[in-house]
Design a protein around this motif. Structure first.
Motif, PDB file in Angstrom:
ATOM      1  N   VAL A   1       0.796  -1.267   0.052  1.00  0.00           N
ATOM      2  CA  VAL A   1       0.135   0.009  -0.111  1.00  0.00           C
ATOM      3  C   VAL A   1       0.849   1.269   0.039  1.00  0.00           C
ATOM      4  O   VAL A   1       1.380   1.695   1.073  1.00  0.00           O
ATOM      5  N   ILE A   2       1.030   1.735  -1.365  1.00  0.00           N
ATOM      6  CA  ILE A   2       1.768   3.203  -1.394  1.00  0.00           C
ATOM      7  C   ILE A   2       0.579   4.170  -1.836  1.00  0.00           C
ATOM      8  O   ILE A   2       0.013   3.809  -2.715  1.00  0.00           O
ATOM      9  N   ARG A   3       0.472   5.458  -0.984  1.00  0.00           N
ATOM     10  CA  ARG A   3      -0.548   6.183  -1.339  1.00  0.00           C
ATOM     11  C   ARG A   3       0.013   7.713  -1.525  1.00  0.00           C
ATOM     12  O   ARG A   3       0.260   7.959  -0.561  1.00  0.00           O
ATOM     13  N   ASN A   4      -0.066   8.209  -2.537  1.00  0.00           N
ATOM     14  CA  ASN A   4       0.377   9.566  -2.645  1.00  0.00           C
ATOM     15  C   ASN A   4       1.966   9.756  -1.967  1.00  0.00           C
ATOM     16  O   ASN A   4       2.256  10.740  -1.434  1.00  0.00           O
ATOM     17  N   GLY A   5       2.781   8.884  -2.642  1.00  0.00           N
ATOM     18  CA  GLY A   5       4.111   8.655  -2.074  1.00  0.00           C
ATOM     19  C   GLY A   5       4.330   8.540  -0.819  1.00  0.00           C
ATOM     20  O   GLY A   5       5.633   8.649  -0.341  1.00  0.00           O
ATOM     21  N   LYS A   6       3.491   7.883  -0.103  1.00  0.00           N
ATOM     22  CA  LYS A   6       3.647   7.344   1.271  1.00  0.00           C
ATOM     23  C   LYS A   6       3.483   6.056   1.424  1.00  0.00           C
ATOM     24  O   LYS A   6       2.362   5.409   1.148  1.00  0.00           O
ATOM     25  N   LEU A   7       4.311   5.347   2.212  1.00  0.00           N
ATOM     26  CA  LEU A   7       4.315   3.944   2.209  1.00  0.00           C
ATOM     27  C   LEU A   7       3.455   3.453   3.538  1.00  0.00           C
ATOM     28  O   LEU A   7       3.740   4.080   4.575  1.00  0.00           O
ATOM     29  N   TYR A   8       2.317   2.795   3.593  1.00  0.00           N
ATOM     30  CA  TYR A   8       1.725   2.397   4.613  1.00  0.00           C
ATOM     31  C   TYR A   8       1.679   0.920   4.939  1.00  0.00           C
ATOM     32  O   TYR A   8       1.568   0.603   6.053  1.00  0.00           O
ATOM     33  N   ARG A   9       1.921  -0.116   4.021  1.00  0.00           N
ATOM     34  CA  ARG A   9       2.212  -1.354   4.209  1.00  0.00           C
ATOM     35  C   ARG A   9       3.081  -2.034   3.150  1.00  0.00           C
ATOM     36  O   ARG A   9       3.093  -1.691   2.187  1.00  0.00           O
ATOM     37  N   ASP A  10       3.898  -2.667   3.835  1.00  0.00           N
ATOM     38  CA  ASP A  10       5.170  -3.404   3.102  1.00  0.00           C
ATOM     39  C   ASP A  10       5.063  -4.698   3.089  1.00  0.00           C
ATOM     40  O   ASP A  10       6.084  -5.645   2.734  1.00  0.00           O
ATOM     41  N   THR A  11       3.965  -5.416   3.723  1.00  0.00           N
ATOM     42  CA  THR A  11       3.873  -6.835   3.431  1.00  0.00           C
ATOM     43  C   THR A  11       3.300  -7.335   2.294  1.00  0.00           C
ATOM     44  O   THR A  11       2.300  -6.879   1.502  1.00  0.00           O
ATOM     45  N   SER A  12       4.300  -8.255   1.599  1.00  0.00           N
ATOM     46  CA  SER A  12       3.988  -8.816   0.192  1.00  0.00           C
ATOM     47  C   SER A  12       2.794  -9.560   0.197  1.00  0.00           C
ATOM     48  O   SER A  12       2.463 -10.634   1.434  1.00  0.00           O
ATOM     49  N   GLY A  13       1.846  -9.465  -0.536  1.00  0.00           N
ATOM     50  CA  GLY A  13       0.666 -10.282  -0.951  1.00  0.00           C
ATOM     51  C   GLY A  13       0.981 -11.230  -2.063  1.00  0.00           C
ATOM     52  O   GLY A  13      -0.133 -11.989  -2.538  1.00  0.00           O
ATOM     53  N   ASN A  14       2.243 -11.503  -2.683  1.00  0.00           N
ATOM     54  CA  ASN A  14       2.510 -12.254  -3.596  1.00  0.00           C
ATOM     55  C   ASN A  14       1.629 -12.193  -4.748  1.00  0.00           C
ATOM     56  O   ASN A  14       1.181 -13.166  -5.571  1.00  0.00           O
ATOM     57  N   ARG A  15       1.378 -10.896  -5.165  1.00  0.00           N
ATOM     58  CA  ARG A  15       0.510 -10.496  -6.508  1.00  0.00           C
ATOM     59  C   ARG A  15       1.469  -9.608  -7.357  1.00  0.00           C
ATOM     60  O   ARG A  15       2.543  -9.023  -7.046  1.00  0.00           O
ATOM     61  N   ASP A  16       0.802  -9.607  -8.408  1.00  0.00           N
ATOM     62  CA  ASP A  16       1.658  -8.376  -9.256  1.00  0.00           C
ATOM     63  C   ASP A  16       0.802  -7.034  -9.014  1.00  0.00           C
ATOM     64  O   ASP A  16      -0.410  -7.008  -8.996  1.00  0.00           O
ATOM     65  N   ALA A  17       1.636  -6.209  -8.638  1.00  0.00           N
ATOM     66  CA  ALA A  17       1.010  -4.657  -8.300  1.00  0.00           C
ATOM     67  C   ALA A  17       1.321  -4.001  -9.381  1.00  0.00           C
ATOM     68  O   ALA A  17       2.194  -4.118 -10.289  1.00  0.00           O
ATOM     69  N   LEU A  18       0.585  -2.572  -9.027  1.00  0.00           N
ATOM     70  CA  LEU A  18       0.364  -1.752  -9.952  1.00  0.00           C
ATOM     71  C   LEU A  18       1.293  -0.727  -9.328  1.00  0.00           C
ATOM     72  O   LEU A  18       0.979  -0.278  -8.351  1.00  0.00           O
TER      73      LEU A  18
END
Length: 340
Positions: free
Chosen positions: A178-195
């Motif tokens: 979870v990165i929103r407006n240049g800020k990192l909120y969650r760095d736990t991998s969901g093993n998905r392909d992220a945009l």
């Protein structure tokens, strides 16, 4: 007495087990867990810290008192003439469809169209911005956390959004970047392909198992969404005809975002699960967006979450728990803000 005592203990154990299981389910899927307040964008309505706390507490009470989806009655707009505050009519490079709304200011131009494909109503917002930072995201109640939700229309109003669609509903999962407006909120991998939407406005698709969220942030990520799958990559369809999201039905209401180049984007929402609209498969959604000329496209949360709001009006026909015309409360939105 001993026999009765054993039965009583067994009954007590069963009650305790049921209570614990029920609480665990509520804790995972219903009870809000605020973790971090978000600094509200300058164009958004000012909300005090106490106001955020009160809104979260109200959400908790609402959820505990009623486990059904939060819903509001809406009406879809049908003509561009209702949008009286449009400042400049802008041309669009996307062909086909019927124009149902337009907006333009010094930083943004939006042309909203409706299409009828695959026995479904599809709504496409053709968006050009002056800078990638004009494509923004917002969290429900301006708070990051699990089960913190609000409707897309309410979040749009609270952030002065001209155009908004639902995001990836990050709060329904405990993993996924979870990165929103240049800020990192969650760095736990969901093993998905992220945009990843980068500072230069381009889309980048990454495997969460092969990179970290902090590395993405260091490389200039403005936004990172963890849902998927990737629909189009460099103009090529990335899903098969039988691919679907988890346990989703074959055809669904859908939400997707696409990149055409040079700060030029499309927001796409399709109706589904009604007699008027069958809904799209992932392959149909990818094919439709490819025909629009989209280069890169990513699937966001769909089904009952799929909602598009334009200038305060809900454009599509959201379907929540089988109820047509009702919004589902979600964790986040993607939006374009207006001037003033």
């Amino acid at each position: 007495m001993k026999k009765f005592g054993k039965k009583g203990l067994g009954l007590l154990y069963g009650v305790l087990l049921f209570s614990f299981s029920t609480y665990a389910m509520l804790d995972t899927f219903v009870i809000p867990h605020p973790m971090q307040s978000v600094e509200i964008n300058a164009i958004a309505e000012t909300t005090s810290t106490s106001g955020i706390k009160e809104s979260v507490e109200a959400a908790i009470q609402s959820k505990l008192g009623n486990n059904t989806d939060t819903a509001i009655e809406t009406e879809s707009i049908t003509t561009a003439s209702e949008n009286t505050d449009t400042t400049v009519e802008t041309a669009t490079s996307i062909e086909g469809g019927t124009v149902i709304g337009q907006y333009s200011d010094s930083k943004t131009s939006i042309t909203l169209k409706q299409y009828r494909e695959y026995d479904s109503n599809i709504y496409v917002a053709d968006v050009t911005v002056s800078d990638a930072s004009d494509l923004k995201t917002a969290l429900a109640h301006n708070t990051y956390g699990r089960n913190i939700t609000d409707t897309t229309s309410d979040m749009a109003a609270n952030n002065n959004a001209v155009l908004a669609i639902n995001g990836d509903y990050y709060g329904a999962r405990q993993s996924g970047y979870v990165i929103r407006n240049g800020k990192l909120y969650r760095d736990t991998s969901g093993n998905r392909d992220a945009l990843v939407i980068q500072k230069n406005g381009e889309f980048k698709f990454v495997s969460e198992s092969e990179t970290s969220a902090s590395e993405l942030l260091q490389d200039g990520a403005l936004q990172a969404f963890s849902f998927g799958p990737v629909l189009l990559n460099n103009g090529e369809i990335s899903v098969g005809e039988n691919d679907e999201v988890g346990m989703a039905m074959v055809s669904n209401p859908s939400t997707a975002i696409g990149y055409l180049g040079n700060n030029h984007y499309v927001f796409v929402v399709s109706d589904g699960r009604t007699s008027e609209s069958a809904g799209l498969s992932l392959y149909e959604l990818a094919s439709f967006m490819k025909d629009l000329g989209v280069k890169d496209a990513y699937n966001l949360d769909g089904g009952g979450s799929s909602t598009m709001v334009f200038k305060g009006e809900i454009i599509n026909n959201p379907t929540t728990s089988g109820r047509s015309g009702e919004e589902r409360a979600v964790s986040d939105i993607v939006y374009i803000g207006g001037e003033g």
